[in-house]
Design a protein around this motif. Structure first.
Motif, PDB file in Angstrom:
ATOM      1  N   CYS A  20      -2.415   4.860  10.446  1.00 49.16           N
ATOM      2  CA  CYS A  20      -1.883   5.315   9.158  1.00 49.16           C
ATOM      3  C   CYS A  20      -2.298   6.757   8.847  1.00 49.16           C
ATOM      4  O   CYS A  20      -3.464   7.120   9.025  1.00 49.16           O
ATOM      5  CB  CYS A  20      -2.374   4.376   8.065  1.00 49.16           C
ATOM      6  SG  CYS A  20      -1.926   4.932   6.421  1.00 49.16           S
ATOM      7  N   CYS A  65       0.829  -1.203   0.000  1.00 47.47           N
ATOM      8  CA  CYS A  65       0.000   0.000   0.000  1.00 47.47           C
ATOM      9  C   CYS A  65       0.867   1.257   0.000  1.00 47.47           C
ATOM     10  O   CYS A  65       2.079   1.190   0.177  1.00 47.47           O
ATOM     11  CB  CYS A  65      -0.952  -0.029   1.194  1.00 47.47           C
ATOM     12  SG  CYS A  65      -0.163   0.421   2.751  1.00 47.47           S
ATOM     13  N   PRO A  66       0.257   2.444  -0.183  1.00 50.66           N
ATOM     14  CA  PRO A  66       1.051   3.688  -0.219  1.00 50.66           C
ATOM     15  C   PRO A  66       1.827   3.935   1.079  1.00 50.66           C
ATOM     16  O   PRO A  66       2.793   4.673   1.097  1.00 50.66           O
ATOM     17  CB  PRO A  66      -0.011   4.773  -0.429  1.00 50.66           C
ATOM     18  CG  PRO A  66      -1.166   4.067  -1.054  1.00 50.66           C
ATOM     19  CD  PRO A  66      -1.159   2.678  -0.495  1.00 50.66           C
ATOM     20  N   ASN A  67       1.404   3.304   2.151  1.00 57.39           N
ATOM     21  CA  ASN A  67       2.108   3.441   3.432  1.00 57.39           C
ATOM     22  C   ASN A  67       3.100   2.293   3.626  1.00 57.39           C
ATOM     23  O   ASN A  67       3.550   2.037   4.738  1.00 57.39           O
ATOM     24  CB  ASN A  67       1.076   3.481   4.571  1.00 57.39           C
ATOM     25  CG  ASN A  67       1.677   3.941   5.886  1.00 57.39           C
ATOM     26  OD1 ASN A  67       2.622   4.721   5.890  1.00 57.39           O
ATOM     27  ND2 ASN A  67       1.126   3.437   6.985  1.00 57.39           N
ATOM     28  N   ARG A 112      -8.191  -1.891   5.048  1.00 57.14           N
ATOM     29  CA  ARG A 112      -8.432  -1.782   3.612  1.00 57.14           C
ATOM     30  C   ARG A 112      -8.404  -3.159   2.961  1.00 57.14           C
ATOM     31  O   ARG A 112      -7.575  -4.002   3.310  1.00 57.14           O
ATOM     32  CB  ARG A 112      -7.347  -0.896   2.982  1.00 57.14           C
ATOM     33  CG  ARG A 112      -7.400  -0.801   1.467  1.00 57.14           C
ATOM     34  CD  ARG A 112      -8.611   0.005   1.027  1.00 57.14           C
ATOM     35  NE  ARG A 112      -8.834  -0.072  -0.392  1.00 57.14           N
ATOM     36  CZ  ARG A 112      -8.605   0.935  -1.245  1.00 57.14           C
ATOM     37  NH1 ARG A 112      -8.110   2.080  -0.795  1.00 57.14           N
ATOM     38  NH2 ARG A 112      -8.878   0.792  -2.521  1.00 57.14           N
ATOM     39  N   CYS A 168      -8.029   6.373   2.345  1.00 57.85           N
ATOM     40  CA  CYS A 168      -7.929   4.961   1.988  1.00 57.85           C
ATOM     41  C   CYS A 168      -9.144   4.132   2.406  1.00 57.85           C
ATOM     42  O   CYS A 168      -9.518   3.189   1.730  1.00 57.85           O
ATOM     43  CB  CYS A 168      -6.668   4.390   2.615  1.00 57.85           C
ATOM     44  SG  CYS A 168      -6.202   2.780   1.962  1.00 57.85           S
ATOM     45  N   ASP A 190      -2.129  -1.650  11.221  1.00 61.53           N
ATOM     46  CA  ASP A 190      -1.427  -0.734  10.311  1.00 61.53           C
ATOM     47  C   ASP A 190      -2.337   0.408   9.900  1.00 61.53           C
ATOM     48  O   ASP A 190      -1.948   1.570   9.886  1.00 61.53           O
ATOM     49  CB  ASP A 190      -0.973  -1.476   9.042  1.00 61.53           C
ATOM     50  CG  ASP A 190       0.168  -2.442   9.320  1.00 61.53           C
ATOM     51  OD1 ASP A 190       0.896  -2.213  10.310  1.00 61.53           O
ATOM     52  OD2 ASP A 190       0.318  -3.419   8.546  1.00 61.53           O
ATOM     53  N   CYS A 191      -3.554   0.069   9.556  1.00 65.05           N
ATOM     54  CA  CYS A 191      -4.497   1.082   9.060  1.00 65.05           C
ATOM     55  C   CYS A 191      -4.898   2.071  10.150  1.00 65.05           C
ATOM     56  O   CYS A 191      -5.091   3.254   9.887  1.00 65.05           O
ATOM     57  CB  CYS A 191      -5.735   0.426   8.466  1.00 65.05           C
ATOM     58  SG  CYS A 191      -5.371  -0.544   6.988  1.00 65.05           S
TER      59      CYS A 191
END
Ligand code: SF4
Length: 454
Positions: free
Chosen positions: A359, A327-329, A375, A365, A355-356
């Motif tokens: 974030c 993902c972008p992160n 996600r 997202c 994680d989300c």
């Protein structure tokens, strides 16, 4: 000066030029199989048929060869055309079979229809034997044929969607996918097949009372109304049509595709490569053709990402070696489960909730309804084969295959519509529509066979 009548001694045999088209047709097309196919229809008890079945087939065939739209008009042409009389085996003064007897016979003996498919297959066999088709590259497409059904008689009908022909095939892939899932995640999941079967959707269709088997066609750039679709697979060496299937006008091109291609591959001619337009770019096709060893050249369908969040699929990078998305992160979305719908099979990838939660991209997202979750992304179970095929799409060979498909498929349809009665149907029902499309295709194949047999 008064008109003088002279009596000449001639035979019909002398009147038909040696090089006449119909003589060549008689030379290339042996119709003795018609007796084989129809013998059971004429039992001893009911005596001889009112019309020799070979004459019946020839009668209809010349209609398609010369683009004579109705049986009544065929009858009129045969009256006055010596070559047509000769081809039908009638002498100059023999009575021409009348169109109503022909229609009656076709109506009364529905089993006669097997003859039309057999005729088509015989012609295809001849084309192959003469080296006019090789299976190196085939193209598939469909065209609309107007049904004999009025739009005024349309009504809305509620129908239950039938599971597709490839239902069972999808079941097998689901089993394979579940075994793989267990290997990768250590989790075992039961097949959803039974559940999906129960979920069959009700759909509303516009059905015509005059021909309920036709379908209401609504395609961009095409006329609207009650139509059938003729689905054709064409060899791109000389444009020989290898198979014809007919569906109602509201059926997607992808529905009969795999069955048709598999039939050609196994029973007609082994296919090395297949080309098709974007309507045929569906995930299962990539896998099935790959399993059959057929190279697939398809115009890619543009995907519509309907997710409402800012970070769409393109923002994620699929990492093949991990079978996960990054993902972008820079976090991983790992393979979580397999998801089955009525028409497809998908792999579901899920981010780690922790994680989300922490974030900085959360609001771009996650949808408001899954702000507390993680996600997820999904892609077709058959994505690897599709990706592999579409990676080649800028190669010259790929473009050439698409070009040949367009030339031969669209060219065949244009000639059939202009010269071989493929614009409208006079009879009703899907089977009659299929007979019609088969005869039209057989006529075009015969034309190509006769031209190349010179
Ligand atoms: S919200 Fe989750 S999936 Fe989206 S960028 Fe952040 S960590 Fe990645």
């Amino acid at each position: 000066m008064g008109m003088q009548l002279a009596v000449h001694m001639v035979t019909i045999e002398e009147l038909v030029p040696r090089e006449h088209y119909l003589r060549r047709l008689e030379g290339v097309l042996d119709l003795s199989f018609v007796y084989e196919e129809t013998s059971h229809l004429y039992s001893r008890r009911y005596g001889r048929p009112p019309i020799d079945p070979v004459v019946l087939v020839k009668y209809l065939l010349v209609g398609f060869l010369y683009g004579i739209p109705s049986e009544r008009q065929i009858e009129q042409r045969v009256q006055t055309d010596v070559a047509l009389r000769w081809y039908l085996g009638l002498d100059l003064f023999d009575r021409v079979p009348d169109h109503s007897t022909i229609s009656q016979l076709r109506r009364r003996k529905p089993a006669f229809r097997k003859v039309f498919r057999r005729l088509f297959e015989e012609v295809v066999g001849q084309c192959i034997a003469n080296g006019l088709a090789s299976g190196r590259l085939v193209g598939t497409d469909s065209t609309h044929v107007k049904a004999n059904a009025s739009r005024a008689s349309e009504e809305q009908v509620e129908l239950t969607e039938e599971p597709g022909v490839y239902w069972e095939r999808l079941d097998a892939y689901e089993e394979e996918g579940l075994a793989e899932l267990e290997r990768k995640t250590g989790r075992r999941r039961k097949s959803r097949t039974k559940q999906v079967k129960k979920d069959r959707r009700q759909t509303k269709k516009r059905v015509s009372r005059t021909d309920p088997e036709a379908g209401h066609m609504k395609r961009p750039g095409k006329p609207r109304g009650q139509y059938y679709l003729s689905h054709q697979t064409v060899d791109t060496d000389h444009g020989v049509i290898l198979d014809v299937r007919v569906t109602p006008g509201d059926v997607y091109d992808s529905v009969p595709y795999l069955e048709q291609l598999e039939h050609v591959h196994r029973a007609v001619l082994p296919i090395q490569a297949a080309a098709a337009d974007a309507a045929y770019d569906f995930p299962l096709a990539h896998r099935v053709l790959d399993d059959l060893g057929i190279r697939f050249f398809v115009r890619p369908q543009t995907a519509h990402d309907r997710t409402s969040v800012e970070l769409k699929r393109e923002a994620f990078r699929y990492e093949e070696s991990l079978d996960a998305y990054v993902c972008p992160n820079d976090k991983l979305l790992k393979l979580n489960t397999l998801h089955r719908s009525a028409s497809g099979l998908y792999r579901l990838y899920l981010a780690d909730k922790r994680d989300c939660q922490s974030c900085p991209f959360r609001s771009q997202c996650l949808r408001p309804e899954d702000r507390r979750g993680a996600r997820k992304l999904e892609h077709s179970y058959f994505m690897p084969q599709r990706r592999k095929n579409l990676e080649r799409r800028t190669q010259p060979e790929y473009r050439e295959a698409l070009r040949l498909r367009q030339i031969w498929c669209e060219g065949s349809f244009a000639i059939q519509k202009r010269c071989h009665n493929l614009t409208r149907l006079l009879r009703r029902g899907r089977e009659a529509a299929e007979d019609h499309c088969l005869l039209s295709a057989a006529a075009l194949n015969l034309k190509r066979l006769i031209r190349n047999a010179d």
